[in-house]
Design an enzyme around this catalytic site. Structure first.
Site, PDB file in Angstrom:
ATOM      1  N   LYS A  67      37.468  75.561  50.864  1.00 40.64           N
ATOM      2  CA  LYS A  67      36.136  75.875  50.328  1.00 40.64           C
ATOM      3  C   LYS A  67      35.069  75.251  51.216  1.00 40.64           C
ATOM      4  O   LYS A  67      35.233  74.131  51.682  1.00 40.64           O
ATOM      5  CB  LYS A  67      36.037  75.296  48.915  1.00 40.64           C
ATOM      6  CG  LYS A  67      34.686  75.427  48.258  1.00 40.64           C
ATOM      7  CD  LYS A  67      34.671  74.812  46.854  1.00 40.64           C
ATOM      8  CE  LYS A  67      34.164  73.400  46.860  1.00 40.64           C
ATOM      9  NZ  LYS A  67      34.061  72.809  45.518  1.00 40.64           N
TER      10      LYS A  67
ATOM     11  N   ASP B 286      40.028  73.676  46.376  1.00 41.10           N
ATOM     12  CA  ASP B 286      39.653  73.124  47.683  1.00 41.10           C
ATOM     13  C   ASP B 286      40.620  72.001  48.028  1.00 41.10           C
ATOM     14  O   ASP B 286      41.412  71.554  47.197  1.00 41.10           O
ATOM     15  CB  ASP B 286      38.193  72.642  47.705  1.00 41.10           C
ATOM     16  CG  ASP B 286      37.893  71.614  46.632  1.00 41.10           C
ATOM     17  OD1 ASP B 286      38.780  70.806  46.318  1.00 41.10           O
ATOM     18  OD2 ASP B 286      36.769  71.620  46.100  1.00 41.10           O
TER      19      ASP B 286
ATOM     20  N   THR C 251      32.797  77.339  42.060  1.00 40.70           N
ATOM     21  CA  THR C 251      34.072  77.068  42.742  1.00 40.70           C
ATOM     22  C   THR C 251      35.200  77.839  42.072  1.00 40.70           C
ATOM     23  O   THR C 251      36.014  78.499  42.741  1.00 40.70           O
ATOM     24  CB  THR C 251      34.367  75.546  42.689  1.00 40.70           C
ATOM     25  OG1 THR C 251      33.271  74.862  43.291  1.00 40.70           O
ATOM     26  CG2 THR C 251      35.666  75.200  43.390  1.00 40.70           C
TER      27      THR C 251
HETATM   28  C1  R5P Z   1      33.823  69.515  44.120  1.00 44.22           C
HETATM   29  O1  R5P Z   1      34.429  69.276  45.156  1.00 44.22           O
HETATM   30  C2  R5P Z   1      34.457  69.384  42.759  1.00 44.22           C
HETATM   31  O2  R5P Z   1      35.802  69.053  42.825  1.00 44.22           O
HETATM   32  C3  R5P Z   1      34.296  70.663  41.958  1.00 44.22           C
HETATM   33  O3  R5P Z   1      35.030  71.692  42.570  1.00 44.22           O
HETATM   34  C4  R5P Z   1      32.843  71.038  41.895  1.00 44.22           C
HETATM   35  O4  R5P Z   1      32.074  69.951  41.508  1.00 44.22           O
HETATM   36  C5  R5P Z   1      32.631  72.179  40.928  1.00 44.22           C
HETATM   37  O5  R5P Z   1      31.282  72.542  40.962  1.00 44.22           O
HETATM   38  P1  R5P Z   1      30.846  74.015  40.616  1.00 44.22           P
HETATM   39  O6  R5P Z   1      31.480  74.348  39.290  1.00 44.22           O
HETATM   40  O7  R5P Z   1      29.353  73.942  40.536  1.00 44.22           O
HETATM   41  O8  R5P Z   1      31.314  74.887  41.720  1.00 44.22           O
END
Ligand code: R5P
Length: 294
Positions: free
Chosen positions: A189, A166, A224
């Site tokens: 994202k 993202d 993510t």
């Molecule tokens: C969010 O912006 C963070 O940088 C991570 O991408 C996020 O916390 C990852 O969370 P998850 O593994 O639950 O998608």
């Protein structure tokens, strides 16, 4: 200077103490049958600068309480200065009000840390720098991205593509690119603020036939990373690796990420886990030596 080994980061604390060449202090730690924590420092700390190494990964509420109990014990014991090294800083993702009625959790945590006697905080790749600006005492975030990127160089990767899942992680891949020497890019994202559901959209770059490393600060549920991996595979990437600073890997995140076509996950010991192949000790000890000599 003396390093207090927090129960959740004992090994990292030992490595840091060895590199800074200072004494370690163990913490007697137990949980009473009703769930409350008990801590006791095993050495006197009077007139010393102490460094508490304690991460606050899940269960973060318990670990935050342990951290403030240790800090208070150090201050009561006459420590001159209390530096908290908190590699993973819990609640830093709630650094603003996103929906009406919410709180800014990280501000509350900052006040709690201050009340416990902490004079300075060192963390690693905090989710947002903004989170630290509200701290009522000096707080800084170090970056482990060069260390993670070096891991790939040492393992023979040649100019891999560094991808951020993202826009928020764009600064991360720009840093990685300096070590890796290849190209970098980012995906877009969107996360539904009510359901947590993640949608990853294609970026404008070409990864066909490329070895790609997806860099992120945190892997929590893995949603993510799985979204990014799927996207990269659809675009014809040859192999996809993942590097992250804080491998929380909730539930079966690791298995699901590997099943989504990722070759390997490389994390740091910010959160001790089976993917913690890179230690933060050189990074943190370097900072502490700098503080000690200043
Ligand atoms: C969010 O912006 C963070 O940088 C991570 O991408 C996020 O916390 C990852 O969370 P998850 O593994 O639950 O998608």
């Amino acid at each position: 200077m003396r390093v207090i080994l927090g129960p959740s980061s004992k090994e990292l604390g030992q490595k840091i103490a060895a590199l800074v060449k200072v004494e370690e202090t163990l913490v007697t730690f137990k949980t009473f049958s009703d769930g409350e924590s008990y801590i006791r420092l095993e050495d006197p700390v009077k007139n010393e600068d102490v460094v508490i190494v304690e991460t606050t990964s899940p269960p973060q509420d318990k670990k935050l309480i342990n951290l403030v109990l240790i800090a208070d014990a150090a201050k009561r014991g006459g420590a001159r200065k209390v530096i908290a090294v908190v590699p993973y800083l819990a609640y830093s993702r709630q650094d603003r009000v996103f929906l009406n009625g919410e709180t800014v959790s990280i501000n509350v945590i900052a006040r709690m840390l201050m009340a416990s006697g902490i004079d300075k905080l060192i963390t690693v790749n905090v989710h947002s720098q903004e989170a630290l600006t509200s701290f009522p005492f000096p707080a800084e975030s170090l970056s482990a991205i060069p260390l993670l990127a070096e891991y790939f160089i040492k393992n023979g990767f040649e100019k891999p593509f560094a991808l951020a899942p993202d826009k928020g992680a764009k600064y991360i891949v720009e840093e990685a690119k300096k070590v890796l020497g290849g190209e970098c890019g980012y995906l877009e994202k969107q996360r539904d603020r009510y359901t947590g559901q993640v949608n990853v959209n294609e970026g404008s770059f070409n990864v066909k036939g490329e070895v790609v490393i997806v860099f992120d600060d945190i892997i929590s549920t893995g949603g993510t990373i799985m979204g990014a991996a799927k996207n990269l595979k659809n675009q014809g990437a040859k192999k996809v690796y993942v590097a992250c600073v804080h491998p929380l890997l909730i539930g079966d995140a690791k298995r699901r990420i590997l099943e989504s076509g990722v070759e390997e996950i490389i994390g740091t010991d910010s959160v001790p886990s089976c993917v913690s192949k890179v230690s933060l000790a050189p990074l943190i000890s370097g900072k502490l030596k700098e503080l000690d000599s200043g």
